[in-house]
Design a protein around this motif. Sequence first.
Motif, PDB file in Angstrom:
ATOM      1  N   VAL A 199     -14.455  40.593  18.172  1.00 39.77           N
ATOM      2  CA  VAL A 199     -13.702  40.792  19.279  1.00 39.77           C
ATOM      3  C   VAL A 199     -12.614  41.628  18.522  1.00 39.77           C
ATOM      4  O   VAL A 199     -12.115  42.944  19.002  1.00 39.77           O
ATOM      5  CB  VAL A 199     -12.476  39.615  19.482  1.00 39.77           C
ATOM      6  N   ALA A 200     -12.556  41.396  17.477  1.00 41.82           N
ATOM      7  CA  ALA A 200     -12.530  42.117  17.081  1.00 41.82           C
ATOM      8  C   ALA A 200     -12.940  44.038  16.346  1.00 41.82           C
ATOM      9  O   ALA A 200     -12.476  44.797  16.794  1.00 41.82           O
ATOM     10  CB  ALA A 200     -11.408  42.474  14.990  1.00 41.82           C
ATOM     11  N   LEU A 201     -14.259  43.737  16.265  1.00 42.28           N
ATOM     12  CA  LEU A 201     -15.336  45.114  16.622  1.00 42.28           C
ATOM     13  C   LEU A 201     -14.614  45.788  18.000  1.00 42.28           C
ATOM     14  O   LEU A 201     -14.664  46.930  18.042  1.00 42.28           O
ATOM     15  CB  LEU A 201     -16.705  44.554  16.219  1.00 42.28           C
TER      16      LEU A 201
ATOM     17  N   ALA B 263      -7.276  30.426  21.681  1.00 38.99           N
ATOM     18  CA  ALA B 263      -7.447  31.472  20.128  1.00 38.99           C
ATOM     19  C   ALA B 263      -8.516  33.235  20.625  1.00 38.99           C
ATOM     20  O   ALA B 263      -7.539  34.563  19.457  1.00 38.99           O
ATOM     21  CB  ALA B 263      -8.494  30.757  19.314  1.00 38.99           C
ATOM     22  N   THR B 264      -8.972  33.290  21.478  1.00 36.84           N
ATOM     23  CA  THR B 264      -9.794  34.588  21.339  1.00 36.84           C
ATOM     24  C   THR B 264      -8.859  35.506  22.009  1.00 36.84           C
ATOM     25  O   THR B 264      -8.385  36.479  21.571  1.00 36.84           O
ATOM     26  CB  THR B 264     -11.530  34.514  22.758  1.00 36.84           C
ATOM     27  N   LEU B 265      -8.114  35.754  23.092  1.00 39.48           N
ATOM     28  CA  LEU B 265      -7.319  35.897  23.405  1.00 39.48           C
ATOM     29  C   LEU B 265      -6.478  36.338  22.689  1.00 39.48           C
ATOM     30  O   LEU B 265      -5.271  37.300  22.796  1.00 39.48           O
ATOM     31  CB  LEU B 265      -6.441  35.587  25.022  1.00 39.48           C
ATOM     32  N   LEU B 266      -5.783  35.264  22.081  1.00 40.84           N
ATOM     33  CA  LEU B 266      -4.035  35.437  20.855  1.00 40.84           C
ATOM     34  C   LEU B 266      -4.938  36.824  19.860  1.00 40.84           C
ATOM     35  O   LEU B 266      -4.282  37.701  19.214  1.00 40.84           O
ATOM     36  CB  LEU B 266      -4.076  34.366  20.028  1.00 40.84           C
ATOM     37  N   LEU B 267      -6.145  36.272  19.105  1.00 42.12           N
ATOM     38  CA  LEU B 267      -6.946  37.459  18.278  1.00 42.12           C
ATOM     39  C   LEU B 267      -6.777  39.121  19.359  1.00 42.12           C
ATOM     40  O   LEU B 267      -7.289  39.664  18.781  1.00 42.12           O
ATOM     41  CB  LEU B 267      -7.879  37.401  18.369  1.00 42.12           C
ATOM     42  N   LEU B 268      -7.119  38.875  20.478  1.00 44.03           N
ATOM     43  CA  LEU B 268      -7.300  40.070  21.023  1.00 44.03           C
ATOM     44  C   LEU B 268      -5.624  40.995  21.310  1.00 44.03           C
ATOM     45  O   LEU B 268      -5.954  42.437  21.004  1.00 44.03           O
ATOM     46  CB  LEU B 268      -7.242  40.125  22.343  1.00 44.03           C
TER      47      LEU B 268
ATOM     48  N   GLN C 193     -22.809  41.540  24.863  1.00 45.01           N
ATOM     49  CA  GLN C 193     -23.080  40.666  23.810  1.00 45.01           C
ATOM     50  C   GLN C 193     -22.587  39.518  23.587  1.00 45.01           C
ATOM     51  O   GLN C 193     -22.995  38.271  24.008  1.00 45.01           O
ATOM     52  CB  GLN C 193     -23.588  41.561  22.150  1.00 45.01           C
ATOM     53  N   VAL C 194     -20.926  39.952  23.974  1.00 46.89           N
ATOM     54  CA  VAL C 194     -20.470  38.968  24.371  1.00 46.89           C
ATOM     55  C   VAL C 194     -20.144  38.037  25.569  1.00 46.89           C
ATOM     56  O   VAL C 194     -20.543  36.349  24.976  1.00 46.89           O
ATOM     57  CB  VAL C 194     -18.608  39.066  23.692  1.00 46.89           C
ATOM     58  N   ALA C 195     -20.827  37.897  26.836  1.00 45.08           N
ATOM     59  CA  ALA C 195     -21.019  37.807  27.768  1.00 45.08           C
ATOM     60  C   ALA C 195     -22.110  37.052  28.269  1.00 45.08           C
ATOM     61  O   ALA C 195     -22.372  35.913  28.510  1.00 45.08           O
ATOM     62  CB  ALA C 195     -21.157  39.448  28.626  1.00 45.08           C
ATOM     63  N   THR C 196     -23.395  37.713  27.109  1.00 43.29           N
ATOM     64  CA  THR C 196     -24.833  37.147  27.096  1.00 43.29           C
ATOM     65  C   THR C 196     -24.929  35.931  26.194  1.00 43.29           C
ATOM     66  O   THR C 196     -25.547  35.021  26.170  1.00 43.29           O
ATOM     67  CB  THR C 196     -25.722  37.928  27.554  1.00 43.29           C
TER      68      THR C 196
ATOM     69  N   ARG D 296     -20.322  51.682  21.919  1.00 43.44           N
ATOM     70  CA  ARG D 296     -20.080  50.782  21.567  1.00 43.44           C
ATOM     71  C   ARG D 296     -19.532  49.846  22.376  1.00 43.44           C
ATOM     72  O   ARG D 296     -19.583  48.620  22.394  1.00 43.44           O
ATOM     73  CB  ARG D 296     -19.875  51.069  20.354  1.00 43.44           C
ATOM     74  N   PRO D 297     -18.522  49.888  22.964  1.00 40.40           N
ATOM     75  CA  PRO D 297     -17.466  48.564  23.205  1.00 40.40           C
ATOM     76  C   PRO D 297     -18.414  48.179  24.510  1.00 40.40           C
ATOM     77  O   PRO D 297     -18.461  46.427  24.294  1.00 40.40           O
ATOM     78  CB  PRO D 297     -16.327  49.512  23.815  1.00 40.40           C
TER      79      PRO D 297
END
Length: 806
Positions: free
Chosen positions: A720-722, A620-625, A678-681, A671-672
């Motif tokens: 992901v969106a940000l 789902a995360t990859l699809l959103l990406l 943040q996602v990794a931790t 920022r990216p």
Amino acid sequence: MEAADAGNGIVQLLLDHQMSPADEALFVHDARKLTNAAGVQRGSQLSFGWDPSYQTLTLHFVSVLRGGKRINALRRADVKVLERETEMDWHLYDGSLTALLVLKDVRPGDVVDYAYSVHGENPILGGRYFDGLGMRGSVPYAEVRYRLLWPPGRALYTKAHGEVPDPVVTPQGAFTEYLWEAKNVPALLADSDLPSWFDPYPWVQISELASWRDVARWAVPLYELATPGEAVRAEARRIEAAGATPRDRVVAALRFVQEEIRYLGLEMGTGSYRPNPPRDVLARRFGDCKDKALLFVALLGELGVEARPALVHTEERQGLERWHPSPVAFNHVIVRVILEGKELWLDPTRTRQGGALEEIWLPPFRRALIVDSSTEGLATIPEHPGRGPWVSVAETWTVPAFDAAASFVVTTTRRGLAADAARANFAETSRDVIEKGSLEFYTERYPGISQEAPIETTDDLAANVFVVRESYSVKGLFAAEDGKRLLKASFYPQEIRNALPDPGSRQRTMPLALPYPDHLVHEAVVHLPTDWTMPVHDETVATWAFRFVSQASSAGREVRFRYEWNALRDAIAVAEAGPALAKISKIVDGLGWELTYDPDAPVAQPTSAWADLNLPVIAATLLLLVLCAAAAVKLAKWQLTTPTLPPSPSDESLVGLGGWLALFGFGCVVRPVVILVQVATSHAPTVFRSSAWSALTSPGGASYHPVWAPLLLGELFVNVALFVLSLLLVVVFFQKKRVFPPLAIATLTVMFVLSVADNAAAQFLPASVRPASAAATTEVGRAAIQGFLWIPYFVRSRRVRATFVN
């Protein structure tokens, strides 16, 4: 004054004190109405105290008024004289007597009216007069009156504490009359948990001494050492021979007086202020604080060490600064020692103290009057610096199986004052009693507990560290609730809860006491029979008055909890008490952890990192990406339909990515990377791992809560969106696209809205696992400040209009 205003069933109709220092006489007239059965219970027995060594008591009349009639209630045969030593439990005897009169046939609605007088003042005061006049109490006063007939030629000093009416001063022949009077004084209901130095009740202080210097001069003759006596000299020689250095000798003298001279005071008459000669104290091997302090001073004098007695008040403490100087302002005596140019404050009455000389514990008395002819005012007693927590509790739980008895070992380490108290407790209490009390303490929470081994203690007197180790077995640690299959185990830091003040009284008009200088740490390590996953919890609640830390984490089969409470002050001011109590209430609500195990859940087998991937969420995360990337490409090609205006000649120098715009651009580039970290931790260890995701989101999971799934997925998808939006901003920033300003404004707005929403959603989680409120508030504040600063900049900046024109 209406009966409805009665405090505990009593209305004080009249409280009349008439004082004549010239005659050393006090006349009291008291009339009280008993409005109900509780008032009859409290007000139908009268007691009158006096010291027969220098005072006489006269009862003038005792009457009961009922239905307009006065009934005589004073009969000699009904008056019982008791030797009632009220401080006997503290090993103090003052020889005072109490006349007790139990009234017969007293009914609700009766008025008890009586008068008595006391003649005589303690001769140790040298004919001077000192008093305190209470102008308000816990029951309502219809009329309160204090009449002082002051003799000529004597200095008089008065000081009002609280709201007190000014006295009416009139001449009465050679005397001067001072009259304090008030009517219809309502009862004062004091708040709970008040600091010892705070007196809520208004009163008037009377003294004949002008300064603390005068009080010290009064006390000096009482503590004079004409000759210590041969026995004292002999003891000093023994200490000197055994001690290699002056420091060793001071410690040895202190230990001798503390441990070899038991605490017991015979404070009859002048003995309430004058210490006994050191030779007598040494011969009988007992004394009160005055006696022990003077003996300690005498020993140090023979050892060549400077020392003087110091008067303190164990409860008033820094509140002494509000007093007018008076000998009755003190209730305890300690000693100030000057050794090697350093000032030491020591208490010879305390027992079983450990630690180096500078670290020997002294309660925070804060103010002292040194008994010396050079004294000019109150001295400040410095507080001991803290060296780690005073009490550290370390629990180790070993659970071999969820249906088996757990091993429970608790090690409690105490330092400073806590070590002194524990050392005294183990010395004065049988081991059986201590073990029984400890077992009962834990039985309330763990009914299946039993003692596995005797309590073990380790005492390091030099470091003043006292360690207690307890071993127990607990059956049914993981237990099912009625009618349910889930097994739950609870862990609670009771020592931390006991140290916290009651958060219930938030509508305060008076300061709130804190248990200062409490500093406690409670840690628990739970070894489980299977891997356990729970979110990391780290919260700090800090104010200027206290600091609280709560932490929890898991790794493999081990779960750890840690709490820390540190009181930084002894009281919280009225204006700050409400917010502080709200924080304490949240702390109390969040104390304790509960682990839940589902016996019907399949046993998790050790899996590889690849097998533990949460493939549905990753997909789902990859699809959103991909979708967000496609949308970003379209936005990057978006051309605004409004025509482009060339920059004015005056703005041509502003064209380019400089000035404040460069600062924002740097933030866009960073920022990216921040979002990826943040996602990794935060998300990779929980959302992307099947075991962790199941523990949080599946009913019966170790840390299940229905809010976790939508909260964690929402945070992940938003990030992901940000991330994609941040990359888009970087591209259009360096391309100087006209679409950059509206995209930047939209990004700042979305970041603020999402931070508020995330913080609000987290409030639905239990307090024990809720993210730290301070961190969440900081995040919302940061997003708000960024929007407040940058959005107006992009709207009004000439550099922005001149640069982004493509």
